[in-house]
Enzyme design. Structure first.
Site, PDB file in Angstrom:
ATOM      1  N   ARG A   1       0.832  -1.208   0.000  1.00  0.00           N
ATOM      2  CA  ARG A   1       0.000   0.000   0.000  1.00  0.00           C
ATOM      3  C   ARG A   1       0.864   1.255   0.000  1.00  0.00           C
ATOM      4  O   ARG A   1       0.543   2.230   0.672  1.00  0.00           O
ATOM      5  CB  ARG A   1      -0.937  -0.022   1.201  1.00  0.00           C
ATOM      6  CG  ARG A   1      -1.766  -1.311   1.280  1.00  0.00           C
ATOM      7  CD  ARG A   1      -2.798  -1.215   2.370  1.00  0.00           C
ATOM      8  NE  ARG A   1      -3.671  -0.080   2.134  1.00  0.00           N
ATOM      9  CZ  ARG A   1      -4.179   0.696   3.098  1.00  0.00           C
ATOM     10  NH1 ARG A   1      -3.904   0.437   4.350  1.00  0.00           N
ATOM     11  NH2 ARG A   1      -4.958   1.716   2.807  1.00  0.00           N
TER      12      ARG A   1
ATOM     13  N   GLY B   1       2.243   1.225   3.962  1.00  0.00           N
ATOM     14  CA  GLY B   1       2.756  -0.058   4.450  1.00  0.00           C
ATOM     15  C   GLY B   1       2.225  -1.247   3.664  1.00  0.00           C
ATOM     16  O   GLY B   1       1.718  -1.098   2.550  1.00  0.00           O
TER      17      GLY B   1
ATOM     18  N   ASP C   1       8.686  -4.078  -7.048  1.00  0.00           N
ATOM     19  CA  ASP C   1       9.642  -5.128  -7.445  1.00  0.00           C
ATOM     20  C   ASP C   1      10.804  -5.202  -6.452  1.00  0.00           C
ATOM     21  O   ASP C   1      11.334  -6.278  -6.162  1.00  0.00           O
ATOM     22  CB  ASP C   1      10.199  -4.837  -8.841  1.00  0.00           C
ATOM     23  CG  ASP C   1       9.089  -4.501  -9.815  1.00  0.00           C
ATOM     24  OD1 ASP C   1       8.149  -5.289  -9.905  1.00  0.00           O
ATOM     25  OD2 ASP C   1       9.153  -3.434 -10.443  1.00  0.00           O
TER      26      ASP C   1
END
Ligand code: AMP
Length: 310
Positions: free
Chosen positions: A211, A215, A243
């Site tokens: 998010r 977090g 990634d």
């Protein structure tokens, strides 16, 4: 007696190796090194050895491959396809840097890429199917002999464009790492906890939802865990944060050859820590300057941030 040093397990990733053009309210970058497998492998290289499976065109600057091999990343399964162009992505961010808007995707070298994995790749215990065509993800997954843990990332482009293929790969992976908007889109469910629960019904036993500055959550039948984001005052370019998170997460698990519940929690914090560096500069520029002791100091701040008492 000396502490036992964990024996790292092999980690393989398939995903994009790209040239990215990024437009932001405060400046742009053109054809910089990017790609899901690139960010992933560079981040994971701080924890363990990674082997990348992918393809680039003959226009791909050699120094980008040298940058990865300089970190010990095995680039022998990145095919250089003569006469082809490298995958290109153009994205844009508004003032809310949490969400990238894709302006253009040119698959180029990835359009017809058919990897044939060698035996050291096929035997790897940890596999990460980074964001790329689910048909290619499934092809690589099918070639693996007996991975201990398989994880997958994807994005709205594939959820909208290749849903059926994506559902087929999802049925066969252990962990899905995905951002919040994409989790809602995949599960067709606005509530995030319900969306994560619905996704576990599609295959993966564990779902990690990222998010951005708010977090990340981990949900499985056995546990629910939340890791905050590192409190940064300046986020420069969020491209590759997801990634990089995955690289820290999988890199840590492979380094310790572990998939137990406590290791998954520790892996989440490594993921969040690595992502906090990537967003501080364009492309891989911050990761290129990163020292292992800086990772250690942020991990200490993390531990302190979530201490409830004392
Ligand atoms: P992230 O910001 O972590 O979600 O990932 C951004 C990276 O994903 C960029 O470096 C892009 O090159 C790559 N990317 C963007 N779109 C795609 C796509 N459709 N398939 C594979 N990789 C992509």
């Amino acid at each position: 007696m000396a502490d036992l040093v964990p024996v790292a397990a092999d980690l393989v990733v398939v995903g994009s190796v790209a040239l990215d053009t990024v437009k932001k309210p405060f400046g742009n970058v053109t054809e910089a090194l990017g790609g899901s497998a690139t960010y992933f492998s560079y981040a994971a290289s701080f924890f363990t050895q990674v082997r990348v499976v992918g393809a680039v065109g003959s226009d791909f600057p050699r120094e980008h491959l040298e940058l990865l091999s300089g970190r010990g990343v095995d680039v022998s399964a990145i095919e250089i396809l003569p006469g082809q162009k490298t995958f290109r992505w153009t994205g844009e961010y508004g003032f809310d840097l949490n969400e990238a808007h894709t302006l253009d995707v040119q698959l180029n070298a990835f359009a017809a890429f058919k990897p044939k994995l060698g035996s050291s790749h096929r035997k790897a215990k940890f596999l990460f199917l980074a964001n790329i065509d689910p048909v290619l993800q499934l092809d690589v997954l099918s070639q693996m002999e007996r991975p201990a843990l398989t994880a997958l990332d994807t994005m709205n482009f594939w959820i909208e464009g290749k849903r059926e293929d994506l559902v087929r790969v999802l049925e066969r992976v252990d962990v899905l790492l995905i951002n919040d908007a994409e989790a809602r889109m995949l599960a067709r469910e606005p509530n995030l906890v319900k969306a994560a629960r619905a996704i576990t019904g599609m295959g993966p036993r564990t779902v990690v939802i990222k998010r951005g500055e708010y977090g990340s959550l981990l949900l499985s039948d056995e546990q629910f865990f939340f890791a905050p984001a590192y409190p940064l005052e300046s986020v420069f370019d969020p491209t590759g944060a997801g990634d990089t998170f995955a690289g820290g997460f999988m890199g840590y698990l492979a380094q310790h050859d572990a998939v137990d519940l406590a290791s998954l929690r520790r892996a989440m914090v490594r993921g969040a820590t690595m992502a906090s560096f990537t967003v501080e500069d364009f492309s891989l520029d911050r990761l290129k300057r990163l020292e292992p002791r800086e990772i250690e100091s942020r991990l200490i701040v993390f531990a302190d941030m979530v201490r409830l008492e004392g």
